[in-house]
Design an enzyme around this catalytic site. Structure first.
Site, short mmCIF file in Angstrom:
data_model
loop_
_atom_site.label_atom_id
_atom_site.label_comp_id
_atom_site.label_asym_id
_atom_site.label_seq_id
_atom_site.Cartn_x
_atom_site.Cartn_y
_atom_site.Cartn_z
N ARG A 1 4.82 2.71 35.97
CA ARG A 1 4.09 2.90 34.74
C ARG A 1 2.58 2.75 34.94
NH1 ARG A 1 5.29 -0.67 29.52
NH2 ARG A 1 4.21 -2.25 30.72
N CYS B 1 29.19 -43.81 51.30
CA CYS B 1 29.84 -44.85 52.10
C CYS B 1 29.09 -45.15 53.40
CB CYS B 1 31.28 -44.44 52.40
SG CYS B 1 31.38 -43.06 53.55
N CYS C 1 36.54 -41.00 50.96
CA CYS C 1 35.24 -41.55 50.57
C CYS C 1 35.18 -41.82 49.07
CB CYS C 1 34.12 -40.59 50.99
SG CYS C 1 32.48 -41.13 50.52
N CYS D 1 31.45 -35.74 53.77
CA CYS D 1 31.61 -37.05 54.39
C CYS D 1 32.82 -36.97 55.32
CB CYS D 1 31.86 -38.10 53.31
SG CYS D 1 32.30 -39.70 53.99
N ASP E 1 8.53 -15.93 30.68
CA ASP E 1 8.30 -14.82 29.74
C ASP E 1 7.99 -15.32 28.34
OD1 ASP E 1 8.84 -13.27 31.84
OD2 ASP E 1 10.63 -12.31 31.02
N LYS F 1 17.34 -3.96 26.09
CA LYS F 1 16.02 -3.89 26.71
C LYS F 1 16.20 -4.41 28.13
CE LYS F 1 11.15 -4.98 26.02
NZ LYS F 1 10.83 -5.43 27.37
N CYS G 1 26.49 -40.40 54.98
CA CYS G 1 27.03 -40.17 53.64
C CYS G 1 26.33 -41.12 52.65
CB CYS G 1 28.54 -40.43 53.63
SG CYS G 1 29.21 -40.43 51.96
N TYR H 1 4.46 -16.56 28.20
CA TYR H 1 3.48 -15.47 28.21
C TYR H 1 3.40 -14.83 26.82
CZ TYR H 1 0.99 -11.18 29.26
OH TYR H 1 0.08 -10.16 29.25
N ASP H 2 4.57 -14.53 26.25
CA ASP H 2 4.59 -13.91 24.92
C ASP H 2 3.87 -14.79 23.90
OD1 ASP H 2 5.90 -11.64 25.69
OD2 ASP H 2 7.89 -12.39 25.19
S1 IVH Z 1 11.46 2.58 25.19
C1 IVH Z 1 8.19 5.29 24.09
N1 IVH Z 1 13.77 1.52 25.79
O1 IVH Z 1 10.35 -2.36 28.02
C2 IVH Z 1 9.28 4.53 24.70
N2 IVH Z 1 11.84 0.65 26.84
O2 IVH Z 1 8.23 -3.96 26.86
C3 IVH Z 1 8.87 3.17 25.16
N3 IVH Z 1 12.32 -1.15 28.44
O3 IVH Z 1 7.74 -0.23 28.93
C4 IVH Z 1 9.88 2.44 25.91
N4 IVH Z 1 14.50 -1.16 28.18
O4 IVH Z 1 9.68 -0.66 30.60
C5 IVH Z 1 12.44 1.48 26.01
N5 IVH Z 1 15.89 0.70 26.24
C6 IVH Z 1 14.57 0.68 26.46
C7 IVH Z 1 13.99 -0.22 27.36
C8 IVH Z 1 12.62 -0.21 27.52
C9 IVH Z 1 13.49 -1.70 28.82
C10 IVH Z 1 11.02 -1.57 28.94
C11 IVH Z 1 10.08 -0.42 29.29
C12 IVH Z 1 8.93 -0.64 28.36
C13 IVH Z 1 8.98 -2.13 28.16
C14 IVH Z 1 8.21 -2.58 26.94
#
Ligand code: IVH
Length: 695
Positions: A144, A414, A433, A427, A43, A123, A411, A46-47
């Site tokens: 989504r 030994c 051992c 063992c 992650d 999150k 083993c 990616y970010d």
């Molecule tokens: S709010 C308009 N609250 O994170 C509201 N999202 O990276 C938008 N997510 O698409 C989302 N925990 O799938 C919200 N407490 C939370 C969240 C949350 C996880 C996810 C969600 C969102 C993604 C964005």
């Protein structure tokens, strides 16, 4: 708190080719992520990649490629054909406290006034879903997708806990939230999958993604829903909206320790972010950040939303706990009790600020279940203080150059045979051992504490044939010691004196020195306090052992078989008078009729249930470094002290904790105690409380 993206990864893209490459990699990763949750990039990577792409696009706006993932929900990868009632948006990211401040200042500039209040919540690391209810009945669940239209996954809904078929009231509403596998559900899912011959999920998010889309599976995998938004309940500020969602009967994060919290100021919000981040390793589900939202509907409406994300909410990302790296090899190490444990050697990878080179692989059956091969790209997980572990290979990344993992035939220490009848290989010589390791462990500070019996001496004693097990230590003579290299008269006398002192160590320490599998220091003390004498422990059957706090039936059976294995050693220790000394009066407890009953021959350490003392009936946790009168005490010695004073020592803070002793550099445990309202005491104050039990 650490910031999220590592600077090396956000390096600027130097040329149009590098930019095009970065876009292609990000598009591939986003496609894989939204297909089954598995991604060739971690992650953080990616970010960082998307941030580099964004930076390049800001500098070269005329070169932006149409397929670029920037500014698109789900990186432009997702599909689905059921239109959403209201677009399902994503969130913008910030990676540090400073970036959060800048974001909040921008929002307040746009509003032309301060934000009325913030709401801070976890999150959740799963998949966003929209659940439509008509007259309180669940009618449809959607993913989504691209934010405008999603996939219909209604068929999966009955396996999602917290997303009820019927709400408490007959309302028309669309709940939005995250569906995930809790850590426990993830373990359960992988157990049931491997039992059905399927490959285990690489990590909880890919498991949740796969499960929501799965059709005709022969087994059931349970998931959990956490609601964080709703449409059809107008006029409620965010915290109130969450309360209303819970009132209707859907699950929210409110019942967890990382519960959403309304904060009056950004400073308060920042503090709550740090608290949630500190709780992360102990939460029963994965989070990949903390979301900060303007709480008031008026602020949300005034700020509005962009095409991809609302302007009134942002994700403060945390460092990823999963990374992808290459499995370079597997080492087989023989432990103290003869267990032959595999360990993964990895291409070093930084997870949450720590370089990880080795990770646990549990046992051979586990390697087979996961279908791992040398050269595989693998998911590695590390959280808090836990030992990193390899979760699963990215099978789709294989090149054909991967090699099978060779299991040892004898083993590795030994050369004797291996007992493969249990999941964990061993063992056939068992403890025999690794006599040196057993002796070093037994002589350690928290066991018999024999000064002068470190690694070199232990090796010498074993190689000279003077010591074959722990009991032999107590028959050593001065003459024998003097035959050893670099052993003068003074050292010999000192060592003999230290061994003599060890003979009188309390039962809990002697029991711990045996290195019985399934028991560490705490459990050894509990067993000692429960039975009072080695004879009583040896006379116990599985049922009696299972009655000790924290030993279940499974562990009781293991302890019983271990005790049988060391029976000869225990006989010889008894002959030597080891573990029979009484250094304190035996703990006395009363039976239900109120009649005093001795706890046995000599509960030299630890107090039995209900014993008197300033900590009687209290569960105490220690964290941080001790100072003052407690400065010299190891964690084990602190735990012994707590138990002498009548309390129960525990290692993690929970609602049941009565007291936290917090020294310098106390971290997440302190935050958690404050969160739960558990009293916190400084070492000096605690030393005063238990003064009569010190030393
Ligand atoms: S709010 C308009 N609250 O994170 C509201 N999202 O990276 C938008 N997510 O698409 C989302 N925990 O799938 C919200 N407490 C939370 C969240 C949350 C996880 C996810 C969600 C969102 C993604 C964005």
């Amino acid at each position: 708190m650490k910031d999220a993206a590592s600077p090396a990864l956000s390096a600027a893209l130097a040329s149009p080719e590098a930019y095009a490459d970065a876009v292609a990699t990000a598009v591939r990763a986003a496609a894989a992520y939204y297909a089954d949750g598995a991604t060739p990039l971690g992650d953080d990577e990616y970010d960082a990649l998307v941030r580099a792409v964004e930076a390049y696009e800001r500098e070269h706006p005329d070169e932006v490629l149409p397929e670029s993932p920037t500014g698109k929900v789900a990186g432009g990868a997702a599909v689905g054909d059921v239109p959403h009632s209201v677009p399902m948006l994503s969130l913008g990211n910030v990676f540090s406290a400073e970036e959060l401040e800048a974001w909040a200042a921008g929002l307040e500039r746009r509003l032309g006034r301060p934000v009325a209040a913030w709401c801070v919540e976890p999150k959740l690391d799963g998949l966003a879903v929209a659940a439509r209810y008509r007259a309180g009945r669940l009618t449809q669940v959607l993913t989504r997708g691209d934010g405008l239209a999603g996939e219909d996954i209604t068929a999966a809904a009955d396996a999602v806990l917290g997303l009820p078929e019927r709400l408490a009231e007959p309302v028309d509403v669309e709940l939005r939230g995250e569906v995930l596998l809790t850590h426990e559900q993830f373990e359960q899912a992988n157990a049931v999958r491997t039992a059905h011959g399927a490959t285990p999920f690489a990590h909880p998010r890919s498991g949740a993604a796969g499960t929501l889309r799965a059709k005709d599976r022969a087994y059931r995998v349970e998931l959990t829903f956490f609601g964080y938004d709703a449409h059809g309940l107008p006029g409620l500020d965010h915290a109130a909206l969450l309360a209303r969602i819970a009132e209707l009967g859907a699950n929210t994060a409110a019942a967890t320790e990382a519960a959403p919290r309304r904060c009056a100021t950004l400073a308060e919000a920042q503090q709550r972010i740090d608290e949630i981040a500190a709780l992360r390793a102990e939460l029963p589900f994965g989070i990949d950040g903390v979301v900060v939202k303007a709480d008031a509907v008026a602020d949300q409406e005034a700020a509005g939303s962009g095409s991809r994300a609302p302007r009134w909410a942002v994700a403060r990302k945390l460092q990823a706990q999963h990374q992808v790296t290459t499995l370079l090899g597997v080492e087989w190490n023989v432990g103290r009790t003869g267990i032959i444990a595999p360990r993964a050697v990895l291409d070093p990878v930084v997870i949450d600020g720590v370089t990880v080179t080795y990770a646990t692989l549990h046992n051979p059956a586990d390697i087979e279940r996961r279908g791992l091969m040398i050269g595989d790209r693998v998911f590695v997980y590390r959280a808090g203080d836990v030992i990193p572990r390899v979760e699963a290979p990215l099978v789709e990344e294989r090149t054909g150059a991967e090699r099978p993992i060779a299991f040892p035939e004898v083993c590795p220490r030994c050369g004797d045979a291996i007992d493969t009848s249990e999941q964990r290989w061993r063992c056939v010589r068992g403890r025999g051992c690794q006599v040196v390791a057993s002796v070093i462990y037994a002589a350690g500070r928290d066991q018999l504490d024999i000064e002068g019996l470190g690694g070199t001496r232990a090796v010498q004693l074993v190689e000279a044939g003077l010591v074959g097990d722990l009991a032999d230590l107590f028959t050593l003579t001065r003459e024998q010691l003097l035959t050893l290299d670099r052993m003068g008269e003074t050292s010999a006398d000192k060592l003999l004196a230290a061994i003599e002192t060890a003979r009188t160590r309390p039962l809990g320490r002697v029991f711990c020195a045996l290195g019985i599998r399934g028991t560490g220091r705490t459990m050894s003390r509990r067993i000692a306090a429960h039975f009072g004498s080695m004879a009583a422990i040896r006379a116990a059957d599985a049922q009696a052992l299972a009655a000790v706090d924290g030993i279940g039936t499974e562990k009781a059976a293991l302890v019983l078989s271990e005790l049988a294995e060391v029976a000869a050693l225990l006989d010889r220790l008894a002959e030597q008078g080891v573990g029979t000394a009484v250094t304190e009066p035996p703990a006395v407890r009363t039976n239900p009729e109120g009649v005093a009953e001795g706890a046995g021959g000599g509960a030299a350490d630890g107090a039995a249930d209900g014993a008197a003392g300033p900590l009687a009936g209290q569960s105490v946790v220690v964290t941080g470094s001790m100072t003052g009168a407690l400065a010299e005490l190891s964690r084990n010695a602190m735990n012994e002290l707590i138990e002498r004073a009548g309390g129960k020592a525990s290692s993690s803070v929970s609602k049941r904790t009565s007291l936290l002793v917090a020294g310098e550099k106390a971290g997440s445990k302190r935050a958690k105690a404050e969160e739960l309202g558990v009293p916190v005491m400084a070492p000096e104050e605690f030393a005063e409380l238990v003064r009569g039990f010190l030393g």
